[in-house]
Design an enzyme around this catalytic site. Structure first.
Site, PDB file in Angstrom:
ATOM      1  N   SER A   1       0.889  -1.110  -0.129  1.00  0.00           N
ATOM      2  CA  SER A   1       0.071  -0.047   0.045  1.00  0.00           C
ATOM      3  C   SER A   1       0.776   1.331   0.284  1.00  0.00           C
ATOM      4  CB  SER A   1      -0.753  -0.184   1.339  1.00  0.00           C
ATOM      5  OG  SER A   1      -2.042   0.884   1.072  1.00  0.00           O
TER       6      SER A   1
ATOM      7  N   GLN B   1      -0.568   4.833   6.328  1.00  0.00           N
ATOM      8  CA  GLN B   1      -0.196   4.116   5.320  1.00  0.00           C
ATOM      9  C   GLN B   1       0.777   3.228   5.752  1.00  0.00           C
ATOM     10  OE1 GLN B   1      -1.752   3.053   2.263  1.00  0.00           O
ATOM     11  NE2 GLN B   1      -3.085   4.303   3.171  1.00  0.00           N
TER      12      GLN B   1
ATOM     13  N   HIS C   1       0.654  -0.159   7.760  1.00  0.00           N
ATOM     14  CA  HIS C   1       0.049  -1.400   6.962  1.00  0.00           C
ATOM     15  C   HIS C   1       1.184  -2.389   6.936  1.00  0.00           C
ATOM     16  CE1 HIS C   1      -3.975  -0.970   5.649  1.00  0.00           C
ATOM     17  NE2 HIS C   1      -3.642   0.036   5.011  1.00  0.00           N
TER      18      HIS C   1
ATOM     19  N   GLU D   1      -1.265   4.933  -5.351  1.00  0.00           N
ATOM     20  CA  GLU D   1      -2.620   4.316  -4.873  1.00  0.00           C
ATOM     21  C   GLU D   1      -3.699   5.231  -4.393  1.00  0.00           C
ATOM     22  OE1 GLU D   1      -2.162   1.582  -1.792  1.00  0.00           O
ATOM     23  OE2 GLU D   1      -4.108   0.539  -2.373  1.00  0.00           O
ATOM     24  N   HIS D   2      -2.944   5.932  -3.390  1.00  0.00           N
ATOM     25  CA  HIS D   2      -3.907   7.002  -2.796  1.00  0.00           C
ATOM     26  C   HIS D   2      -3.387   8.220  -2.955  1.00  0.00           C
ATOM     27  CE1 HIS D   2      -4.546   2.999  -0.092  1.00  0.00           C
ATOM     28  NE2 HIS D   2      -5.744   3.404  -0.244  1.00  0.00           N
TER      29      HIS D   2
ATOM     30  N   ASP E   1     -11.033   3.825   3.139  1.00  0.00           N
ATOM     31  CA  ASP E   1     -10.849   2.424   3.241  1.00  0.00           C
ATOM     32  C   ASP E   1     -11.943   1.799   3.681  1.00  0.00           C
ATOM     33  OD1 ASP E   1      -7.879   2.533   2.704  1.00  0.00           O
ATOM     34  OD2 ASP E   1      -7.435   2.613   4.437  1.00  0.00           O
TER      35      ASP E   1
ATOM     36  N   HIS F   1     -15.180 -14.742 -46.627  1.00  0.00           N
ATOM     37  CA  HIS F   1     -15.532 -13.743 -45.973  1.00  0.00           C
ATOM     38  C   HIS F   1     -16.311 -12.794 -47.037  1.00  0.00           C
ATOM     39  CE1 HIS F   1     -12.976 -14.632 -42.517  1.00  0.00           C
ATOM     40  NE2 HIS F   1     -12.950 -13.625 -42.124  1.00  0.00           N
TER      41      HIS F   1
END
Lengths: 430, 430
Positions: free
Chosen positions: B237, B259, B262, B327-328, B361, B420
């Protein structure tokens, strides 16, 4: 053409074979492709030159030899026959119009407590389009891959295509000109995928790679997935046809063959509720086969991987077709649209007698890059979303965090994340 | 906390290190994971039992031991504290409301010549959700993965979670009850991913697998991609914060730490235009660190992978942040929304001082499963589209094929595909 009946004692086994049609085992080539990718990562253009000498049989004397110039594209465009030029433009316009309808919008929404939630949609910076070359160089592939990227708003589009013996298909170049491609390279196979995924001295690293290719290309795409995004991993082409007594066997036969002529590994399956249609279609297939330029390929595909299945009713036929989840599905019945709600899985669905699958390959508008081998159960046709990505938008007001903060902190507490809880609670301090 | 300045002579190098933050090398575990997958494919439940004995240290006596019953979920739900129950319901409702706004509609469109083009949107049949277990068993992960699948209309949702020593998190079970999960299994790691991708005697084969996990899970997801679809390949994260002189250093510090707690591999980066904010935030980080239950983890993350960058202006700050593609992303400036158009890449964007990342979150509504390690350049947050797929719809009238058929056949001719071309021309015969 083989005709089987769902009441045959060995039907289950026969049908299992059809379902297993496209289990391409990439393990065999994985080691080779991993090697190719490693070489590109390590040596960049140097490795590309070696691979071109080995596979495409021409010598790259300097890096700029890899590039295809926009002048070359323009010249190719100017040289093509007027009628063909017009057809390419019709195709371009119709494909563009369809894909524009797919474009999602960014949105935001407001809550009474003053919070704002939304989703920002934006294009990737760079897209890499892989277009097979040599005898299978299809200008339609370029249109179908480039247009969704253009509509998505991708700023930099990179094209890679192999040029065996340093020869390049003029129509492909013309299609590049129509799409306004600025960067194209004479690099093919797994080398091209690796080059676009990691970048070299000449080829830019992209964010998304799309486009068809052989098992080496498919394997390379799988291996670089995560470093870049990819559209899908596709195998040989296939058609499924649902038909009833109202369908014209000549139409059914030539439509089955239009898939079969692609590739010996292609698969053409019809499920019909009518014995007579089954029989007549089989006869028409044999007749048409004689007239095809690619008859050897088509015959082998039909013999090895083709089948007509007679179902007891349309409900059973649809159930089986959903299990097949074909790349292309034609519904050749007199109530085609009414069956649509029951169709669960198919890449593209062609309804009614006037909609042969090749219409979708070139000119209808929807993309012809479609999920194969039952992957229509989870993949979508190539579309603008392949070239977009989203960001969530969250903005909380003081009122919103006052209202919801403690519930949030409590959940963080239970997960043992004290900094998470604290980051909310410091905002609640008065 | 380390403070660097874009004018430092070694800034480029320092920034390269930040960009390289999450290059997780899956090659090391690829062979192990390939083995695990092969064992599951070959022996099904037999292999699962062996893996559970080895990794989770408990003995599966019979296949049914693998299942988590709905009664168990209900009981866990009934036993939780009322306040927590309420928080979970608030989260469920808000997440559901947000994801419902993402739901695309099937559409068709009509042309004057009588042709009909469209796109059918449908849910996959079966989705598999992987939820990490043991000490990292997060009920919020279950909500965030299950709700988009529920909103998409997936008929069968399968949950797999590891249960070390046969112990299971009661809150996770309660969250399963709230989401109406019917099928859950005590299987974890690469075994769970393989079981859901290929199916075993007990665990159904699914079409899409989503959810977070360690490097073994991430590698397994990559290896089964193509057999099923997956959401993304995610790593540790991370948070990026853009701040100016108006930002509160306490808020900035605790958000960076949220963060960092984590994972030691997590990465917390702030880019600010204000020297003083940089300095004060660094001091606050040290202060808050003392108060955290996971301070060892957070400290190591901040020391090894955290940084505060002082930029000369907001334009430079944003440019660097777009390269990080976090990510954030928190925008802690007094004109947060005005910066939004310039933000190119981020999983989720948190605007203003009242929107700490943990709000996203748990409770804001948008998904917390987000692209990491710069993959926000091409991946989107987990969303309902991960559980949907599309089919193109094409229906041509006689008038439409009369108008466009010859242009289509001409393109098929140039590609050397005579079947075709013929499949179109038989429809033009009068």
């Amino acid at each position: 053409m083989k005709i089987i009946n769902t009441t045959d004692s060995n039907f289950k086994e026969e049908f299992e074979n059809i379902l297993a049609r496209a289990k391409t085992d990439i393990k065999g080539v994985s080691a080779i492709v991993t090697n190719i990718i490693d070489e590109i990562v390590e040596k960049g253009n140097g490795a590309i030159k070696e691979h071109i000498l080995k596979f495409d049989k021409w010598e790259v004397k300097q890096d700029s030899d890899l590039e295809i110039s926009v002048e070359q594209m323009k010249k190719a465009y100017e040289n093509i026959d007027e009628k063909l030029k017009k057809s390419l433009h019709i195709a371009y316009d119709r494909i563009k119009t369809y894909h524009e309808k797919q474009l999602p919008k960014s949105w935001i929404d407001f809550e009474k407590n003053g919070s704002i939630l939304g989703q920002k949609v934006s294009a990737v910076d760079r897209a890499g389009l892989y277009i097979p070359g040599g005898k299978a160089a299809y200008p339609s592939s370029l249109l179908m891959n480039a247009i969704p990227a253009i509509v998505a708003g991708v700023e930099e589009i990179v094209v890679c295509t192999p040029t065996p013996n340093d020869e390049i298909n003029e129509l492909l170049l013309a299609a590049c000109h129509i799409c306004g491609i600025k960067k194209a390279f004479k690099v093919g196979g797994a080398s091209a995928i690796a080059a676009m995924a990691y970048g070299t001295q000449t080829i830019p690293k992209v964010d998304v790679i799309t486009g068809p290719g052989n098992i080496f290309v498919a394997t390379a795409k799988k291996l670089v997935f995560g470093e870049v995004n990819i559209d899908m991993i596709a195998g040989p082409s296939e058609i499924g046809i649902l038909s009833d007594a109202s369908a014209n066997p000549r139409f059914l036969a030539i439509d089955l063959l239009s898939q079969a002529e692609h590739d010996e590994m292609a698969s053409s399956i019809m499920i019909t509720t009518c014995d007579k249609v089954a029989e007549l279609t089989s006869i028409e297939v044999d007749r048409f086969l004689e007239t095809l330029s690619r008859r050897e390929i088509a015959k082998k595909s039909i013999d090895d991987r083709g089948a007509i299945i007679i179902a007891s009713d349309m409900q059973e036929a649809i159930k089986l077709m959903n299990e097949i989840a074909p790349e292309h599905l034609e519904i050749m019945t007199n109530n085609a649209f009414e069956l649509l709600p029951k169709i669960k899985h198919a890449g593209a669905i062609f309804l009614g007698k006037n909609t042969p699958e090749p219409i979708g390959d070139y000119i209808a508008g929807p993309n012809h890059t479609l999920p194969t081998g039952s992957t229509a159960k989870f993949y979508s046709p190539l579309n603008v979303e392949n070239f977009l990505k989203k960001s969530s938008i969250i903005s909380f007001s003081q009122e919103a965090i006052d209202e919801l903060g403690e519930a949030c902190a409590l959940l963080a507490d239970t997960e043992g994340l004290t900094a998470h809880a604290k980051s909310v609670r410091v905002r609640l301090e008065k």
